[in-house]
Design a protein around this motif. Structure first.
Motif, short mmCIF file in Angstrom:
data_model
loop_
_atom_site.label_atom_id
_atom_site.label_comp_id
_atom_site.label_asym_id
_atom_site.label_seq_id
_atom_site.Cartn_x
_atom_site.Cartn_y
_atom_site.Cartn_z
N MET A 31 0.82 -1.22 0.00
CA MET A 31 0.00 0.00 0.00
C MET A 31 0.85 1.27 0.00
O MET A 31 0.57 2.23 -0.70
CB MET A 31 -0.94 0.00 1.22
CG MET A 31 -2.04 -1.03 1.15
SD MET A 31 -3.15 -0.73 -0.26
CE MET A 31 -2.65 -1.97 -1.42
N MET A 154 -5.27 -7.74 -2.91
CA MET A 154 -4.45 -8.40 -3.95
C MET A 154 -3.08 -7.72 -3.96
O MET A 154 -2.93 -6.59 -4.42
CB MET A 154 -5.16 -8.24 -5.31
CG MET A 154 -4.27 -8.47 -6.50
SD MET A 154 -3.52 -10.08 -6.53
CE MET A 154 -4.82 -11.04 -7.23
N ILE A 155 -2.11 -8.39 -3.41
CA ILE A 155 -0.75 -7.82 -3.33
C ILE A 155 0.28 -8.92 -3.50
O ILE A 155 0.14 -10.00 -2.93
CB ILE A 155 -0.51 -7.13 -1.96
CG1 ILE A 155 -1.52 -5.99 -1.77
CG2 ILE A 155 0.91 -6.57 -1.85
CD1 ILE A 155 -1.53 -5.41 -0.39
N SER A 163 6.18 -12.38 -12.11
CA SER A 163 6.54 -13.79 -12.31
C SER A 163 5.28 -14.64 -12.39
O SER A 163 5.35 -15.86 -12.27
CB SER A 163 7.45 -14.27 -11.18
OG SER A 163 6.76 -14.18 -9.94
N GLY A 166 0.63 -12.92 -9.25
CA GLY A 166 -0.63 -12.16 -9.15
C GLY A 166 -1.73 -12.85 -9.94
O GLY A 166 -2.87 -12.99 -9.47
N LEU A 167 -1.38 -13.30 -11.12
CA LEU A 167 -2.34 -13.99 -11.99
C LEU A 167 -2.83 -15.28 -11.31
O LEU A 167 -4.02 -15.58 -11.31
CB LEU A 167 -1.66 -14.31 -13.31
CG LEU A 167 -2.51 -14.43 -14.56
CD1 LEU A 167 -3.39 -13.22 -14.76
CD2 LEU A 167 -1.62 -14.65 -15.78
N SER A 188 -12.38 -2.97 -6.79
CA SER A 188 -12.19 -1.51 -6.78
C SER A 188 -10.71 -1.21 -6.75
O SER A 188 -9.96 -1.81 -5.97
CB SER A 188 -12.80 -0.90 -5.53
OG SER A 188 -14.17 -1.00 -5.57
N GLN A 193 -2.84 2.67 -9.65
CA GLN A 193 -2.40 1.28 -9.43
C GLN A 193 -2.37 0.57 -10.79
O GLN A 193 -3.18 -0.31 -11.08
CB GLN A 193 -3.32 0.60 -8.43
CG GLN A 193 -3.07 1.12 -7.02
CD GLN A 193 -4.11 0.70 -6.02
OE1 GLN A 193 -5.21 1.21 -6.00
NE2 GLN A 193 -3.78 -0.23 -5.17
N ALA A 195 -0.38 -1.57 -12.36
CA ALA A 195 -0.15 -3.02 -12.51
C ALA A 195 -1.43 -3.78 -12.21
O ALA A 195 -1.77 -4.74 -12.91
CB ALA A 195 0.98 -3.46 -11.58
N ALA A 198 -3.82 -3.43 -15.09
CA ALA A 198 -3.38 -4.27 -16.22
C ALA A 198 -3.70 -5.74 -15.95
O ALA A 198 -4.17 -6.47 -16.83
CB ALA A 198 -1.88 -4.09 -16.45
C1 LIG Z 1 -0.95 -5.93 -9.06
C2 LIG Z 1 0.04 -6.99 -8.62
C3 LIG Z 1 -0.63 -7.87 -7.57
C4 LIG Z 1 0.45 -7.85 -9.83
O1 LIG Z 1 1.24 -8.94 -9.33
P1 LIG Z 1 2.32 -9.69 -10.26
O2 LIG Z 1 2.64 -10.98 -9.61
O3 LIG Z 1 3.46 -8.80 -10.55
O4 LIG Z 1 1.49 -9.92 -11.61
P2 LIG Z 1 1.75 -11.07 -12.70
O5 LIG Z 1 3.20 -11.33 -12.85
O6 LIG Z 1 0.90 -12.25 -12.36
O7 LIG Z 1 1.20 -10.37 -14.01
C5 LIG Z 1 -0.04 -10.74 -14.58
C6 LIG Z 1 -0.42 -9.73 -15.64
O8 LIG Z 1 -0.68 -8.45 -15.05
C7 LIG Z 1 -0.18 -7.43 -15.90
N1 LIG Z 1 0.87 -6.70 -15.17
C8 LIG Z 1 1.41 -7.05 -13.97
N2 LIG Z 1 2.31 -6.11 -13.58
C9 LIG Z 1 2.34 -5.19 -14.55
C10 LIG Z 1 3.05 -3.98 -14.73
N3 LIG Z 1 3.92 -3.53 -13.80
N4 LIG Z 1 2.82 -3.24 -15.84
C11 LIG Z 1 1.94 -3.66 -16.77
N5 LIG Z 1 1.24 -4.81 -16.67
C12 LIG Z 1 1.42 -5.55 -15.57
C13 LIG Z 1 0.34 -8.09 -17.15
O9 LIG Z 1 -0.74 -8.15 -18.07
C14 LIG Z 1 0.67 -9.48 -16.66
O10 LIG Z 1 0.54 -10.46 -17.64
P3 LIG Z 1 1.77 -10.75 -18.67
O11 LIG Z 1 2.99 -10.85 -17.84
O12 LIG Z 1 1.39 -12.04 -19.30
O13 LIG Z 1 1.78 -9.59 -19.58
C15 LIG Z 1 1.34 -6.35 -8.03
O14 LIG Z 1 1.87 -5.45 -8.98
C16 LIG Z 1 1.12 -5.59 -6.73
O15 LIG Z 1 1.11 -6.20 -5.67
N6 LIG Z 1 0.99 -4.25 -6.79
C17 LIG Z 1 0.90 -3.42 -5.59
C18 LIG Z 1 -0.36 -3.64 -4.81
C19 LIG Z 1 -1.58 -3.28 -5.61
O16 LIG Z 1 -1.67 -2.26 -6.26
N7 LIG Z 1 -2.59 -4.14 -5.46
C20 LIG Z 1 -3.88 -3.90 -5.99
C21 LIG Z 1 -4.72 -3.48 -4.85
S1 LIG Z 1 -6.06 -2.47 -5.38
#
Ligand SMILES: CC(C)(COP(=O)(O)OP(=O)(O)OC[C@H]1O[C@@H](n2cnc3c(N)ncnc32)[C@H](O)[C@@H]1OP(=O)(O)O)[C@@H](O)C(=O)NCCC(=O)NCCS
Length: 230
Positions: A31, A154-155, A163, A166-167, A188, A193, A195, A198
């Motif tokens: 956060m 979701m974090i 890697s 998140g997916l 929401s 945010q 990533a 996306a």
């Molecule tokens: C959002 C979050 C959970 C994604 O986790 P992650 O493990 O890095 O995501 P993944 O590796 O599974 O990526 C899955 C897809 O998300 C998208 N994505 C993830 N990070 C991205 C980035 N930095 N920029 C663009 N697309 C992104 C891509 O489409 C990716 O698929 P691809 O690799 O096949 O293109 C992580 O960035 C996070 O914890 N962010 C901070 C907390 C947050 O904002 N949480 C949401 C609360 S509202």
């Protein structure tokens, strides 16, 4: 630590009380990293650019071309905006750690329509929580007698982003909503945010609502709601 084979092999399981300290750390870090994007967003709003120009150029002209006064007033204004961003996110973390995150078993695991998962991997031989996601089942006013699932918390730890963790977490939460026969899934988030936005587009979520300024602090971000069919 960069994403490596350990994180790819993370196991996703239900939360256990012994995860509490690490879950809180991953949540807090996830956060607090939004402070800088929110600050950048705030500083690039037209009104705030105008105020910055006033404090730097206006004060310089009005204070007899005093560079020091202009720098102090402009710097104070920018610090104030940063402080607001900082306070907003620390307040948010504090509030959540005192509500649902204070008693995860009671809030998420004692109701069959809710759940909380963590992703855990062995890092240097020790199990470590690297990510989390929660679902809450809520009554759906648009679908008689049915519930919809809302995703929360979701974090993924910044050390192992991109890697696929998140997916994987989102898919487990989606499967849960499918098993519970929820009408839809809602999520929401905010415009800063990127990533998360996306990730949810990747999963087929669609933007359905942008919050009005009274519903979200729109000088920090634009609040948005995304939904997906189950
Ligand atoms: C959002 C979050 C959970 C994604 O986790 P992650 O493990 O890095 O995501 P993944 O590796 O599974 O990526 C899955 C897809 O998300 C998208 N994505 C993830 N990070 C991205 C980035 N930095 N920029 C663009 N697309 C992104 C891509 O489409 C990716 O698929 P691809 O690799 O096949 O293109 C992580 O960035 C996070 O914890 N962010 C901070 C907390 C947050 O904002 N949480 C949401 C609360 S509202």
């Amino acid at each position: 630590m960069a994403a490596d084979s350990d994180t790819v092999h993370a196991v996703i399981r239900r939360y256990q009380p012994s995860d509490r300290a690490t879950v809180e750390t991953v949540f807090r870090d996830g956060m607090m990293e939004h402070i800088n994007p929110a600050f950048m967003y705030a500083m690039t709003r037209p009104l705030h650019i105008a105020v910055s120009l006033f404090y730097y150029i206006g004060v310089y002209v009005m204070a007899g071309q005093s560079v020091v006064l202009a720098l102090v007033s402009g710097g104070t204004w920018i610090s104030l905006v940063y402080f607001c961003c900082f306070e907003f996110y620390t307040g948010y973390v504090r509030a959540k750690l005192n509500t649902d995150m204070q008693d995860i078993p009671g809030y998420y695991l004692s109701n069959p329509d809710n759940c909380f998962w963590v992703a855990e991997a062995e890092i240097h031989g020790r199990p470590q929580v690297l990510g989390m996601v929660a679902v809450e089942g809520k009554s759906d006013p648009g679908s008689e007698g049915k519930k919809f699932g809302e995703f929360y918390r979701m974090i993924v730890s910044s050390s192992c982003r991109c890697s696929g963790l998140g997916l994987r977490l989102a898919k487990i939460a989606e499967d849960f909503c499918r098993e519970r026969c929820f009408s839809k899934i809602e999520f929401s988030t905010s415009s800063t945010q990127r990533a998360a936005v996306a990730l949810y587009f990747r999963l087929g979520f669609k933007l359905v609502l942008v919050h009005t300024p009274s519903e979200s602090p729109n000088f920090l971000y634009q609040g948005c709601i995304y939904i997906s069919s189950v």
